[in-house]
Design a protein around this motif. Structure first.
Motif, PDB file in Angstrom:
ATOM      1  N   GLY A 104       8.075  -8.607  -5.141  1.00 18.82           N
ATOM      2  CA  GLY A 104       8.695  -7.601  -4.278  1.00 18.82           C
ATOM      3  C   GLY A 104       8.893  -6.251  -4.945  1.00 18.82           C
ATOM      4  N   ASP A 105       8.385  -6.058  -6.156  1.00 23.88           N
ATOM      5  CA  ASP A 105       8.530  -4.786  -6.884  1.00 23.88           C
ATOM      6  C   ASP A 105       7.667  -3.715  -6.208  1.00 23.88           C
ATOM      7  N   PRO A 106       8.299  -2.672  -5.644  1.00 20.96           N
ATOM      8  CA  PRO A 106       7.549  -1.637  -4.929  1.00 20.96           C
ATOM      9  C   PRO A 106       6.514  -0.929  -5.811  1.00 20.96           C
ATOM     10  N   GLU A 107       6.818  -0.763  -7.091  1.00 23.36           N
ATOM     11  CA  GLU A 107       5.884  -0.110  -8.017  1.00 23.36           C
ATOM     12  C   GLU A 107       4.605  -0.945  -8.167  1.00 23.36           C
ATOM     13  N   LEU A 108       4.774  -2.270  -8.322  1.00 25.38           N
ATOM     14  CA  LEU A 108       3.614  -3.151  -8.460  1.00 25.38           C
ATOM     15  C   LEU A 108       2.809  -3.220  -7.168  1.00 25.38           C
ATOM     16  N   MET A 109       3.500  -3.196  -6.027  1.00 30.18           N
ATOM     17  CA  MET A 109       2.787  -3.189  -4.747  1.00 30.18           C
ATOM     18  C   MET A 109       1.998  -1.894  -4.588  1.00 30.18           C
ATOM     19  N   ALA A 110       2.579  -0.778  -5.027  1.00 30.73           N
ATOM     20  CA  ALA A 110       1.870   0.505  -4.960  1.00 30.73           C
ATOM     21  C   ALA A 110       0.619   0.470  -5.844  1.00 30.73           C
ATOM     22  N   GLN A 111       0.724  -0.159  -7.018  1.00 30.25           N
ATOM     23  CA  GLN A 111      -0.449  -0.294  -7.898  1.00 30.25           C
ATOM     24  C   GLN A 111      -1.521  -1.155  -7.240  1.00 30.25           C
ATOM     25  N   ASN A 112      -1.097  -2.225  -6.575  1.00 32.30           N
ATOM     26  CA  ASN A 112      -2.062  -3.085  -5.883  1.00 32.30           C
ATOM     27  C   ASN A 112      -2.745  -2.332  -4.748  1.00 32.30           C
ATOM     28  N   LEU A 113      -1.974  -1.536  -3.998  1.00 31.71           N
ATOM     29  CA  LEU A 113      -2.561  -0.756  -2.910  1.00 31.71           C
ATOM     30  C   LEU A 113      -3.557   0.257  -3.476  1.00 31.71           C
ATOM     31  N   GLN A 114      -3.224   0.836  -4.608  1.00 34.15           N
ATOM     32  CA  GLN A 114      -4.146   1.782  -5.239  1.00 34.15           C
ATOM     33  C   GLN A 114      -5.462   1.084  -5.616  1.00 34.15           C
ATOM     34  N   ARG A 115      -5.381  -0.147  -6.118  1.00 35.28           N
ATOM     35  CA  ARG A 115      -6.601  -0.901  -6.451  1.00 35.28           C
ATOM     36  C   ARG A 115      -7.440  -1.158  -5.195  1.00 35.28           C
ATOM     37  N   PRO A 156     -14.181   2.302   5.587  1.00 35.15           N
ATOM     38  CA  PRO A 156     -13.275   1.370   4.903  1.00 35.15           C
ATOM     39  C   PRO A 156     -11.982   1.200   5.694  1.00 35.15           C
ATOM     40  N   MET A 157     -11.424  -0.003   5.645  1.00 35.02           N
ATOM     41  CA  MET A 157     -10.150  -0.271   6.307  1.00 35.02           C
ATOM     42  C   MET A 157      -9.326  -1.170   5.402  1.00 35.02           C
ATOM     43  N   ILE A 158      -8.045  -0.856   5.307  1.00 39.20           N
ATOM     44  CA  ILE A 158      -7.095  -1.680   4.548  1.00 39.20           C
ATOM     45  C   ILE A 158      -5.949  -1.996   5.498  1.00 39.20           C
ATOM     46  N   GLY A 159      -5.615  -3.276   5.618  1.00 39.04           N
ATOM     47  CA  GLY A 159      -4.573  -3.686   6.555  1.00 39.04           C
ATOM     48  C   GLY A 159      -3.253  -2.964   6.349  1.00 39.04           C
ATOM     49  N   GLU A 160      -2.900  -2.685   5.108  1.00 39.49           N
ATOM     50  CA  GLU A 160      -1.625  -2.012   4.833  1.00 39.49           C
ATOM     51  C   GLU A 160      -1.600  -0.582   5.365  1.00 39.49           C
ATOM     52  N   TRP A 161      -2.775   0.040   5.504  1.00 41.60           N
ATOM     53  CA  TRP A 161      -2.826   1.387   6.085  1.00 41.60           C
ATOM     54  C   TRP A 161      -2.293   1.380   7.513  1.00 41.60           C
ATOM     55  N   VAL A 162      -2.414   0.259   8.180  1.00 42.55           N
ATOM     56  CA  VAL A 162      -1.933   0.123   9.556  1.00 42.55           C
ATOM     57  C   VAL A 162      -0.551  -0.536   9.565  1.00 42.55           C
ATOM     58  N   ALA A 163      -0.405  -1.618   8.802  1.00 43.75           N
ATOM     59  CA  ALA A 163       0.823  -2.414   8.855  1.00 43.75           C
ATOM     60  C   ALA A 163       2.051  -1.665   8.335  1.00 43.75           C
ATOM     61  N   LEU A 164       1.911  -0.900   7.261  1.00 45.64           N
ATOM     62  CA  LEU A 164       3.088  -0.234   6.688  1.00 45.64           C
ATOM     63  C   LEU A 164       3.698   0.804   7.634  1.00 45.64           C
ATOM     64  N   PRO A 165       2.895   1.657   8.296  1.00 40.81           N
ATOM     65  CA  PRO A 165       3.499   2.561   9.288  1.00 40.81           C
ATOM     66  C   PRO A 165       4.103   1.818  10.486  1.00 40.81           C
ATOM     67  N   VAL A 166       3.480   0.698  10.883  1.00 42.60           N
ATOM     68  CA  VAL A 166       4.044  -0.095  11.986  1.00 42.60           C
ATOM     69  C   VAL A 166       5.417  -0.620  11.572  1.00 42.60           C
ATOM     70  N   LEU A 167       5.502  -1.161  10.362  1.00 47.03           N
ATOM     71  CA  LEU A 167       6.783  -1.665   9.854  1.00 47.03           C
ATOM     72  C   LEU A 167       7.824  -0.561   9.830  1.00 47.03           C
ATOM     73  N   SER A 168       7.444   0.591   9.309  1.00 45.56           N
ATOM     74  CA  SER A 168       8.365   1.718   9.205  1.00 45.56           C
ATOM     75  C   SER A 168       8.869   2.145  10.582  1.00 45.56           C
ATOM     76  N   GLY A 222      10.741  -2.155   4.489  1.00 40.79           N
ATOM     77  CA  GLY A 222       9.538  -2.232   3.661  1.00 40.79           C
ATOM     78  C   GLY A 222       8.908  -3.598   3.766  1.00 40.79           C
ATOM     79  N   PRO A 223       7.908  -3.861   2.912  1.00 41.94           N
ATOM     80  CA  PRO A 223       7.169  -5.114   3.006  1.00 41.94           C
ATOM     81  C   PRO A 223       7.985  -6.358   2.683  1.00 41.94           C
ATOM     82  N   SER A 224       9.176  -6.201   2.116  1.00 43.33           N
ATOM     83  CA  SER A 224      10.021  -7.373   1.850  1.00 43.33           C
ATOM     84  C   SER A 224      11.018  -7.622   2.986  1.00 43.33           C
ATOM     85  N   ASP A 225      11.031  -6.750   3.980  1.00 40.80           N
ATOM     86  CA  ASP A 225      11.903  -6.912   5.144  1.00 40.80           C
ATOM     87  C   ASP A 225      11.472  -8.164   5.914  1.00 40.80           C
TER      88      ASP A 225
END
Length: 122
Positions: free
Chosen positions: A19-30, A45-57, A63-66
């Motif tokens: 649940g570490d936001p910094e590590l999740m950001a690194q994973n998203l960058q990869r 290219p498509m990444i699910g988080e590009w869609v899911a994170l704004p939907v969550l917000s 955030g993703p641990s909600d």
């Protein structure tokens, strides 16, 4: 050469981060590092988080641990896969990415395991 495809980039996002936001950001960058080579090959290219994170917000989640994330993250990828033509599965343990691969195989769409396998678009 193939027709231009929408390619879902699947790999670790939350897995192994505790649940570490910094590590999740690194994973998203990869995940995002694969976007340019896919685009340069003539695809979208498509990444699910590009869609899911704004939907969550927009749903008011923190955030993703909600707790709401369970209703958004995997379902977003599942819905996206109804529109994607292929999956690029990046290395690393990820239940969600494994699920994406299973859905793609069930739909009969290609699953690539490296950028070298992605054909150029015509």
């Amino acid at each position: 050469m193939s027709k231009p495809m929408m390619i879902l980039i699947a790999g670790p996002y939350a897995s192994g981060t505790g649940g570490d936001p910094e590590l999740m950001a690194q994973n998203l960058q990869r995940l995002e590092e694969a976007a340019w080579p896919i685009f340069r090959a003539g695809h979208v290219p498509m990444i699910g988080e590009w869609v899911a994170l704004p939907v969550l917000s927009s749903a008011g989640a923190t955030g993703p641990s909600d707790p709401l994330a369970a209703e958004v993250m995997y379902p977003t990828a599942e819905r996206l896969l109804q529109h994607c033509d292929a999956v690029l599965r990046l290395p690393g343990e990820s239940r969600g990415a494994d699920q994406d691969v299973a859905i793609a195989r069930g739909r009969g769409i290609p699953v690539y395991h490296s950028l070298d396998e992605v054909p150029a678009a015509a």
